[in-house]
Write a protein that holds these residues in place. Structure first.
Motif, mmCIF file in Angstrom:
data_model
loop_
_atom_site.group_PDB
_atom_site.id
_atom_site.type_symbol
_atom_site.label_atom_id
_atom_site.label_comp_id
_atom_site.label_asym_id
_atom_site.label_seq_id
_atom_site.Cartn_x
_atom_site.Cartn_y
_atom_site.Cartn_z
ATOM 1 N N ARG A 46 0.864 -1.060 0.237
ATOM 2 C CA ARG A 46 -0.112 0.040 0.045
ATOM 3 C C ARG A 46 0.761 1.356 0.046
ATOM 4 O O ARG A 46 0.585 2.209 -0.449
ATOM 5 C CB ARG A 46 -0.907 -0.064 1.073
ATOM 6 C CG ARG A 46 -2.072 -1.072 1.018
ATOM 7 C CD ARG A 46 -2.946 -0.901 2.091
ATOM 8 N NE ARG A 46 -2.362 -1.807 3.362
ATOM 9 C CZ ARG A 46 -3.041 -1.962 4.217
ATOM 10 N NH1 ARG A 46 -4.377 -1.765 4.671
ATOM 11 N NH2 ARG A 46 -2.288 -2.782 5.326
ATOM 12 N N GLU A 47 1.880 1.079 0.582
ATOM 13 C CA GLU A 47 2.708 2.341 0.516
ATOM 14 C C GLU A 47 3.917 2.369 -0.134
ATOM 15 O O GLU A 47 5.042 3.138 -0.429
ATOM 16 C CB GLU A 47 3.401 2.425 2.028
ATOM 17 C CG GLU A 47 2.735 2.643 3.180
ATOM 18 C CD GLU A 47 1.942 4.286 3.124
ATOM 19 O OE1 GLU A 47 2.526 5.106 2.894
ATOM 20 O OE2 GLU A 47 0.661 4.163 3.251
ATOM 21 N N SER A 48 3.966 1.451 -1.475
ATOM 22 C CA SER A 48 4.904 1.213 -2.283
ATOM 23 C C SER A 48 4.181 1.451 -3.911
ATOM 24 O O SER A 48 3.697 2.274 -4.490
ATOM 25 C CB SER A 48 5.909 0.208 -2.321
ATOM 26 O OG SER A 48 5.155 -0.989 -2.105
ATOM 27 N N PHE A 49 3.742 -0.044 -4.346
ATOM 28 C CA PHE A 49 3.124 -0.025 -5.673
ATOM 29 C C PHE A 49 1.655 0.619 -5.587
ATOM 30 O O PHE A 49 1.331 1.190 -6.595
ATOM 31 C CB PHE A 49 3.041 -1.361 -6.106
ATOM 32 C CG PHE A 49 4.417 -2.190 -6.500
ATOM 33 C CD1 PHE A 49 5.141 -1.332 -7.409
ATOM 34 C CD2 PHE A 49 4.572 -3.438 -5.874
ATOM 35 C CE1 PHE A 49 6.373 -2.222 -7.757
ATOM 36 C CE2 PHE A 49 6.012 -3.901 -6.148
ATOM 37 C CZ PHE A 49 6.627 -3.236 -6.990
ATOM 38 N N ASP A 50 0.927 0.796 -4.633
ATOM 39 C CA ASP A 50 -0.308 1.261 -4.636
ATOM 40 C C ASP A 50 -0.261 2.702 -4.668
ATOM 41 O O ASP A 50 -1.043 3.344 -5.188
ATOM 42 C CB ASP A 50 -0.854 0.937 -3.272
ATOM 43 C CG ASP A 50 -2.634 1.104 -3.395
ATOM 44 O OD1 ASP A 50 -3.089 0.824 -4.490
ATOM 45 O OD2 ASP A 50 -3.126 2.004 -2.601
ATOM 46 N N GLY B 195 -4.278 0.353 -10.757
ATOM 47 C CA GLY B 195 -3.666 -0.930 -10.012
ATOM 48 C C GLY B 195 -3.279 -1.784 -11.053
ATOM 49 O O GLY B 195 -2.779 -2.851 -10.660
ATOM 50 N N PHE B 196 -3.763 -1.820 -12.234
ATOM 51 C CA PHE B 196 -3.406 -2.893 -13.431
ATOM 52 C C PHE B 196 -1.804 -2.681 -13.679
ATOM 53 O O PHE B 196 -1.557 -3.673 -14.316
ATOM 54 C CB PHE B 196 -4.447 -2.926 -14.301
ATOM 55 C CG PHE B 196 -5.743 -3.155 -13.914
ATOM 56 C CD1 PHE B 196 -6.137 -4.504 -13.855
ATOM 57 C CD2 PHE B 196 -6.811 -2.330 -13.484
ATOM 58 C CE1 PHE B 196 -7.308 -4.913 -13.479
ATOM 59 C CE2 PHE B 196 -7.856 -2.548 -13.110
ATOM 60 C CZ PHE B 196 -8.227 -3.886 -13.159
ATOM 61 N N SER C 168 -4.237 -5.773 -8.464
ATOM 62 C CA SER C 168 -3.647 -5.916 -6.765
ATOM 63 C C SER C 168 -2.543 -4.896 -6.706
ATOM 64 O O SER C 168 -1.516 -5.332 -7.323
ATOM 65 C CB SER C 168 -3.394 -7.225 -6.679
ATOM 66 O OG SER C 168 -4.538 -8.117 -6.577
ATOM 67 N N THR C 169 -2.515 -4.033 -5.869
ATOM 68 C CA THR C 169 -1.206 -3.125 -5.481
ATOM 69 C C THR C 169 -1.593 -2.813 -4.274
ATOM 70 O O THR C 169 -0.631 -2.155 -3.432
ATOM 71 C CB THR C 169 -1.298 -1.987 -6.157
ATOM 72 O OG1 THR C 169 -2.398 -1.302 -6.139
ATOM 73 C CG2 THR C 169 -0.800 -2.325 -7.784
#
Lengths: 60, 392
Positions: free
Chosen positions: B324-328, B338-339, B357-358
C-alpha cells in the motif's frame, strides 16, 4: 493392428512432453544453456525416429 | 491456439513464470503429464478391477500399493485418495459431526472446512488468531473450554491448518493436537499447503486425520487429494456400506460409504501416482524452496514502503505482502491504475499477480528455478525503479 504404431504415438507424445517441460523450465526467455540444448536435440531426434516409424507403419 | 472447439490451449506455464498463490504446488510433473496422456479416458484405471471390486484394491496400475505408500509416507496407518482436500474434510465431518454439534476451526481456516461442517449440520466455531497471525495452543484451549461451557458438550472434531492459506504461516499443530486430545477431541490437520511440498509426519503432529490436496501441493490433476488416518479412526471413517435394496435384496460388499463406493479414478489418481516419486523427493529440498521464497521477499522489502504480513524470515513459499505504501502509491497516479503492476510483470514474462492488486496480495514461489527466482526479484525492483520508488 499395429502395436508398433501405437507405441510410436505414445513415445512421440511422451518425448514432446519432455520438450514441453523444457519450455516450462526455461520460461520466460527460453534461453537454453548448452546442456539443455543437447537435451532438446537428443529428444527431437528421438521424436523424428518415432514419426518415421509411424510413416512406415501407416502410410507406406 | 485452440485445443478443442471454443477451448483455448493453456500455455501459461510454458510462456510465463507463474507465481499464483494457489497454483504453484499443483503444477504437474512431466511424468504426470505423460500419465494424463495415457489415462485420459474416463474408466481408464478400471481395466484390471477384479475382486474385491474397489478402486483402492487395483493392482495394475498399482493403485493399492500407492495407497499403502501414501499412508507410510505421511506416517499414518491408512490412506484413501479423494477428489480434493475438501472431500476429505467432508468425509470426516460427515462421520463425526451430528446436527447441532459445535466443531472447532480456526480464524485462518479454509472456507471448505466451514462447508464440510455445515453440510454435516455442525456449527463451526473459530479459535482466534493472535497478533502475529498464529493459532496458539493456549487460544485453542480457551476456545475449547468456552465451547464446552456454551454447548454443554465436547466438540466431536477440531480442524487446524498446518500452514494457513491467508499468510502461509506454519502453525504449532503438534501443540494444538496435544491440547485437543486432553479433551478427547480428534484433530483433522489440513495439509493442503504442506503435504507434497514440505515434509509432513502425521504421527509427530499428533494428527488423527491428515488431509492433503493433490492439485494444490502434490503435482496432480484436479480434483485430487488424500485423506489419511490412524487405525483408531479408520474403521469408522472408512466404514463399509450396510445398505440393502428392499425390493431387490442387493447389498454392496465392501464399498465405503464416505468414498461413495470407490476412491479417486482415472487421470486424477494416475497423475498423483506418476508424480509421487518426484513429490516424495522434492519435500526433502524444502529448505531451498524457503530460501527462494526469502530471496523474492527480500527483493520486495528492498522497495521502500513494502511490508511482509507473513512470518519473517519466511518459513513457507506462500507469502502475503503489503504494498500500500509502495506499488499502490504508484497506482494512484498511473494511467493503468492498479493494473500497472500485473501488466508490467506480464511484460517481463511473469504472471500470477491478480490484475489490479497493488495493496495486499499473495504470491507463491514454489517450484521455480534459481534463475526464475532471480528474474522475479529483479523484475519487482526494476518496476519499482521505473515508477520512481526508492530502493533501500
Amino acid at each position: 493392428m499395429s502395436k508398433r504404431a501405437v507405441d510410436a504415438v505414445f513415445q512421440a507424445l511422451f518425448l514432446l512432453s519432455d520438450v514441453r517441460f523444457l519450455l516450462r523450465e526455461t520460461t520466460p526467455g527460453h534461453d537454453l544453456d548448452e546442456a539443455q540444448k543437447a537435451r532438446a536435440a537428443t529428444t527431437l531426434d528421438k521424436v523424428k525416429r518415432q514419426v518415421a516409424i509411424l510413416e512406415e507403419e501407416l502410410i507406406r | 491456439m485452440k485445443c478443442a472447439v471454443d477451448i483455448e490451449s493453456r500455455d501459461v506455464e510454458e510462456m510465463y513464470v507463474n507465481i499464483d498463490p494457489i497454483q504453484a504446488g499443483g503444477r504437474l510433473t512431466v511424468d504426470a503429464m505423460k500419465a494424463a496422456i495415457a489415462y485420459g479416458d474416463g474408466y481408464s484405471v478400471c481395466d484390471n478391477c477384479r475382486n474385491p471390486p474397489r478402486l483402492d484394491y487395483i493392482k495394475n496400475p498399482p493403485i493399492a500399493q500407492f495407497h499403502a505408500d501414501l499412508a507410510a509416507w505421511l506416517n499414518m496407518d491408512t490412506a484413501r485418495v479423494v477428489p480434493g482436500a475438501r472431500r476429505g474434510f467432508q468425509a470426516v465431518a460427515s462421520t463425526y459431526v451430528e446436527k447441532g454439534d459445535p466443531v472447532i476451526v480456526t480464524a485462518l481456516a479454509h472456507y471448505t472446512e466451514f462447508m464440510a461442517i455445515e453440510g454435516a449440520g455442525g456449527i463451526p466455531l473459530e479459535i482466534p488468531k493472535d497478533g502475529k497471525n498464529h493459532i496458539t495452543p493456549d487460544a485453542a484451549a480457551e476456545k475449547i473450554e468456552a465451547v464446552i461451557r456454551e454447548f454443554s458438550k465436547t466438540p466431536p472434531l477440531l480442524f487446524v491448518d498446518h500452514v494457513d492459506y491467508q499468510f502461509g504461516n506454519v502453525h504449532d499443530v503438534a501443540a494444538i493436537t496435544k491440547v485437543a486430545h486432553q479433551y478427547d477431541i480428534p484433530v483433522l490437520v489440513n495439509g493442503a499447503y504442506t503435504v507434497g511440498i514440505m515434509p509432513v509426519d502425521g504421527k509427530a503432529l499428533g494428527a488423527d486425520f491428515v488431509v492433503g490436496s493433490g492439485h494444490k501441493s502434490m503435482a496432480a490433476p484436479a480434483p485430487s487429494g488424500v485423506l489419511a488416518t490412524t487405525n483408531e479412526h479408520a474403521e469408522r471413517v472408512f466404514r463399509t456400506t450396510q445398505a440393502k435394496g428392499d425390493v431387490t435384496g442387493r447389498t454392496f460388499g465392501i464399498k465405503e460409504v464416505e468414498m461413495m463406493g470407490c476412491t479417486l479414478m482415472g487421470v486424477t489418481v494416475v497423475g498423483m501416482m506418476a508424480s509421487f516419486p518426484r513429490v516424495r523427493e522434492r519435500v526433502q529440498h524444502w529448505d531451498t524452496e524457503v530460501a527462494h521464497s526469502q530471496a523474492v521477499v527480500d527483493a520486495l522489502l528492498s522497495i521502500e514502503g513494502t511490508k511482509v504480513l507473513s512470518d519473517y524470515p519466511r518459513q513457507h513459499t506462500l507469502t502475503r505482502i503489503d504494498t500500500r505504501e509502495s506499488f499502490d502509491k504508484v497506482a494512484q497516479q498511473h494511467k493503468k491504475r492498479g493494473f500497472f503492476l500485473a501488466s508490467d510483470m506480464k511484460k517481463r514474462g511473469i504472471t500470477g499477480v491478480i490484475p489490479g492488486s497493488t495493496r495486499v496480495w499473495k504470491f507463491n514461489t514454489f517450484g521455480l528455478t534459481e534463475k526464475q527466482i532471480r528474474h522475479v526479484g529483479e523484475s519487482f525492483i526494476e518496476i519499482a525503479r521505473e515508477n520512481g520508488l526508492n530502493i533501500v
